[in-house]
Design an enzyme around this catalytic site. Structure first.
Site, PDB file in Angstrom:
ATOM      1  N   HIS A  28       0.845  -1.194   0.000  1.00 23.97           N
ATOM      2  CA  HIS A  28       0.000   0.000   0.000  1.00 23.97           C
ATOM      3  C   HIS A  28       0.883   1.248   0.000  1.00 23.97           C
ATOM      4  O   HIS A  28       1.313   1.705   1.068  1.00 23.97           O
ATOM      5  CB  HIS A  28      -0.895   0.007   1.237  1.00 23.97           C
ATOM      6  CG  HIS A  28      -1.804  -1.181   1.338  1.00 23.97           C
ATOM      7  ND1 HIS A  28      -1.353  -2.438   1.682  1.00 23.97           N
ATOM      8  CD2 HIS A  28      -3.143  -1.287   1.129  1.00 23.97           C
ATOM      9  CE1 HIS A  28      -2.380  -3.278   1.688  1.00 23.97           C
ATOM     10  NE2 HIS A  28      -3.475  -2.611   1.358  1.00 23.97           N
ATOM     11  N   HIS A 264      -3.996   3.400  -3.353  1.00 21.57           N
ATOM     12  CA  HIS A 264      -4.134   2.840  -2.004  1.00 21.57           C
ATOM     13  C   HIS A 264      -3.409   1.506  -1.825  1.00 21.57           C
ATOM     14  O   HIS A 264      -2.516   1.397  -0.988  1.00 21.57           O
ATOM     15  CB  HIS A 264      -5.615   2.657  -1.644  1.00 21.57           C
ATOM     16  CG  HIS A 264      -5.828   1.868  -0.390  1.00 21.57           C
ATOM     17  ND1 HIS A 264      -5.707   2.437   0.862  1.00 21.57           N
ATOM     18  CD2 HIS A 264      -6.118   0.565  -0.180  1.00 21.57           C
ATOM     19  CE1 HIS A 264      -5.921   1.503   1.784  1.00 21.57           C
ATOM     20  NE2 HIS A 264      -6.176   0.358   1.181  1.00 21.57           N
ATOM     21  N   GLU A 413     -17.472  -3.361  24.711  1.00 23.52           N
ATOM     22  CA  GLU A 413     -16.679  -4.580  24.845  1.00 23.52           C
ATOM     23  C   GLU A 413     -15.499  -4.643  23.882  1.00 23.52           C
ATOM     24  O   GLU A 413     -14.401  -5.067  24.257  1.00 23.52           O
ATOM     25  CB  GLU A 413     -17.562  -5.827  24.640  1.00 23.52           C
ATOM     26  CG  GLU A 413     -18.629  -6.035  25.698  1.00 23.52           C
ATOM     27  CD  GLU A 413     -19.934  -5.328  25.376  1.00 23.52           C
ATOM     28  OE1 GLU A 413     -20.910  -5.528  26.114  1.00 23.52           O
ATOM     29  OE2 GLU A 413     -19.973  -4.569  24.371  1.00 23.52           O
ATOM     30  N   HIS A 475     -28.393 -14.545  25.673  1.00 25.07           N
ATOM     31  CA  HIS A 475     -27.352 -14.372  26.684  1.00 25.07           C
ATOM     32  C   HIS A 475     -26.706 -15.690  27.107  1.00 25.07           C
ATOM     33  O   HIS A 475     -25.894 -15.701  28.022  1.00 25.07           O
ATOM     34  CB  HIS A 475     -27.930 -13.659  27.915  1.00 25.07           C
ATOM     35  CG  HIS A 475     -28.060 -12.181  27.738  1.00 25.07           C
ATOM     36  ND1 HIS A 475     -28.762 -11.609  26.688  1.00 25.07           N
ATOM     37  CD2 HIS A 475     -27.568 -11.141  28.468  1.00 25.07           C
ATOM     38  CE1 HIS A 475     -28.710 -10.288  26.790  1.00 25.07           C
ATOM     39  NE2 HIS A 475     -27.989  -9.986  27.860  1.00 25.07           N
TER      40      HIS A 475
END
Length: 662
Positions: A28, A264, A413, A475
């Site tokens: 890149h 890129h 999280e 859960h």
């Protein structure tokens, strides 16, 4: 106005990066060409670092979050003389065995502070590094003795800003007022698919202002004076982190590709590289050519940089003489072997005989570790009361008190795991992070980086099975054990009682190169008579058969070990003498000798049953072709835990029936 030697020194980074990508025919070049000036100005004139001692404790940290631009980082490391990263290594970019892999890898290349590549990850890890610096400064600095005083710099582009992890992390950074965190946003308005306008038109500055950052703009990403002024303005703000938007052109200097998506992620092409060198006024088209006067400039800079550490060494020597108790504490923080003493600490291994949830036992152990390890720090994603991760009396890490040891990540999280990585990368601290086990799905990408980097970060993951109960299948973790167990260099402990929970924590904090997850119950479990420190082998015989070759082997982890023991007792009434193997950590068991594994599970015993309130994936190598499973086949349900275990077959009767069916 930029001096000629500065201009040539910037262009050396561009030329080396473009040549490396071209020779590899892979990579890149766009970001290195666009951001070379930013990194040169930072590394040469504003960043505190010593290439002659890359591990200097008080160095500034630099993270390339846009890890695909690794050719720029390697060019910097080469020019600044880090770890003797030779020109041959630059020529070997992306090749087998080189020190210059496709994306930067921690511990693989000297001077790389973090493994990056997944966009946004470096942004979040830099927040962890800044938190570590703030905490250590609060613990150690005295009047006139700022022995911990350094910045964390991170560079990323539009992709890093689009990934949600960066917003999670920077929202927390702003809340915490981490003023020594400085973010460079390489704003070139180009992503792989073209202009960022097709998917990304928000005002990034306004977003960062909302996070609580100082925002600055460099209009010309090639103007060293403008870049330098922005860096100093960022440093001058003592209450907020700073974000510097640097307006650049991707592929700068290459006429055919400058400002285009084509710059890129693919080589520029040999002719375009030559055109770039003409455009930049480079004195030679020979690949990897750098004039001697440019090397001389970098060498002179390195000599000045070494002086920064010499000054700090004098400061630290005076500090150590004046505050010998702080020097002793410093040595404790940086002693990698400190946790090994816990193995013989009687109090750590003493528990009540009363049944208890392993999350509660873990909470008690965390509070023992808090006193045994002064550098122990951690917290939860807004779940400390449920995860039992609070260190009592240790204070809360906040903008008002960076000395607090309880970290509050909020409901973030993914960023939490990355921040934990950043704390571990910084050094000096032993960290843990925590959430419900089912949300390991949010944590996983950064846990993978923990494993890849060899960071001993601890993941406390509670509510480990259908034992969650009434919250239902959203859960109740089913496949998460298999997911984490599948990762190389990642130890997953699912302890069956207090002893095994202590083993898991001891392993986690004494390990130097492997992250550890503790999968812990919500429901109470009894203390098992056969549980022992043998759990450090990952799997062991917890209840044996009287026969040299058992009639069958029951193997289980966590809450199901007790079920296996009760099933053994029931089978004995029918004349079957079976062995029960507790398997708290498959990863550790696999590291044992073949002789040991044969002693635990003899190949001659073909009747084997695995019992676990999760998916059966991963147990096959132990169960074999003739064995069976008492495991989950679906996602669980909403009901009290005892009802769920019964309905899904985790009963003595069902285990006995399964054994007899073999």
């Amino acid at each position: 106005m930029n001096t000629n030697i500065d201009s040539m020194s910037v262009n050396a980074l561009r030329v080396l990066s473009a040549d490396a990508v071209q020779k590899a025919n892979s990579g890149h070049p766009g970001l290195p060409l666009g951001s070379a000036a930013v990194t040169y100005e930072l590394w040469a004139k504003h960043m505190k670092h010593n290439p002659k001692n890359p591990q200097w404790a008080n160095r500034d940290r630099f993270v390339l979050s846009a890890g695909h631009g690794s050719a720029l980082l390697y060019s910097l490391l080469h020019m600044f003389g880090y770890g003797n990263l030779s020109i041959e290594e630059i020529k070997n970019f992306r090749q087998w065995g080189s020190l210059t892999p496709g994306h930067p890898e921690y511990k693989h290349t000297v001077g790389v502070e973090a493994t990056t590549g997944p966009l946004g990850a470096g942004m979040a890890m830099s927040v962890g590094m800044a938190m570590a610096e703030a905490h250590l400064a609060a613990k150690f600095n005295k009047e006139n003795y700022d022995v911990v005083d350094h910045y964390t710099y991170v560079l990323g582009g539009d992709g890093c800003m689009m990934e949600g992890i960066s917003s999670e992390a920077f929202s927390l950074a702003g809340t915490l007022g981490l003023s020594k965190l400085i973010v460079f946003y390489d704003s070139n308005n180009i992503s792989i698919e073209g202009s960022t306008d097709i998917a990304f038109t928000e005002n990034v500055q306004k977003r960062f202002e909302a996070f609580g950052f100082q925002t600055l703009v460099v209009e010309d990403g090639n103007n060293l004076e403008e870049i330098g002024a922005a860096i100093e303005a960022a440093k001058a703000d003592k209450t907020r982190p700073s974000m510097i938007t640097v307006k650049t052109q991707i592929g700068f200097g290459c006429p055919a590709k400058q400002g285009k998506a084509a710059a890129h992620g693919e080589p520029l092409g040999a002719d375009n590289v030559d055109d770039m060198k003409d455009c930049l006024g480079w004195p030679s088209k020979e690949p990897f050519f750098v004039p001697e006067e440019v090397y001389a400039n970098y060498n002179a800079i390195v000599e000045k940089l070494a002086g920064e550490e010499e000054e700090w060494n004098k400061l630290f020597a005076d500090y150590s003489a004046k505050y010998p108790e702080m020097k002793e504490l410093w040595d404790q923080y940086y002693d990698e072997n400190a946790a090994e003493k816990i193995l013989d600490n009687e109090d750590f291994w003493t528990f009540s005989d009363k049944p208890d949830a392993t999350r509660n036992i873990s909470g008690a152990l965390i509070n023992k570790l808090k006193d045994l390890l002064p550098n122990f720090i951690g917290g939860s994603a807004d779940l400390a009361p449920s995860n039992k991760t609070e260190m009592k009396g240790a204070g809360d890490f906040s903008k008002e008190d960076y000395a607090g040891r309880n970290l509050h990540f909020g409901v973030r999280e993914l960023a939490m795991a990355a921040i934990g990585n950043g704390i571990a990368l910084h050094g000096g601290l032993k960290a843990y992070v925590s959430t419900f086990f089912v949300f390991a799905d949010y944590v996983k990408p950064m846990a993978r980086l923990s494993a890849l980097m060899g960071l001993p970060l601890t993941y406390v993951l509670t509510h480990d099975s259908i034992g969650v109960g009434e919250d239902g299948p959203t859960h109740e973790p089913i496949e998460q054990l298999a997911m984490l167990r599948a990762m190389p260099n990642f130890s997953v402990f699912r302890p069956a009682d207090a002893t095994e929970t202590a083993v898991a924590w001891y392993y986690a904090v004494s390990n130097k190169t492997t992250p550890t997850a503790l999968a812990l119950t919500r429901q109470n479990l009894p203390k098992l008579a056969g549980a022992s420190k043998e759990a450090l082998k990952g799997g062991y015989v917890i209840e044996d058969s009287a026969k040299e070759v058992p009639d069958a082997i029951l193997m289980a982890s966590g809450s199901e070990v007790e079920l296996a023991i009760r099933a053994k007792e029931e089978l004995a009434k029918d004349g079957m003498d079976v062995r029960v193997v507790s398997m708290p950590c498959m990863d550790l068991y696999e590291k044992q000798s073949d002789e040991y594994k044969e002693s635990v599970m003899p190949k001659a015993v073909r009747k084997r049953v695995a019992i676990e309130a999760g998916a059966d994936f991963g147990w096959g190598k132990y169960v074999g072709l003739d064995g069976a499973y008492v495991t989950m086949k679906g996602f669980g349900a909403s009901a009290p835990a005892n009802i769920l275990f019964e309905k899904f077959g985790f009963t003595v009767d069902n285990v006995v029936k399964t054994v007899k069916s073999l």
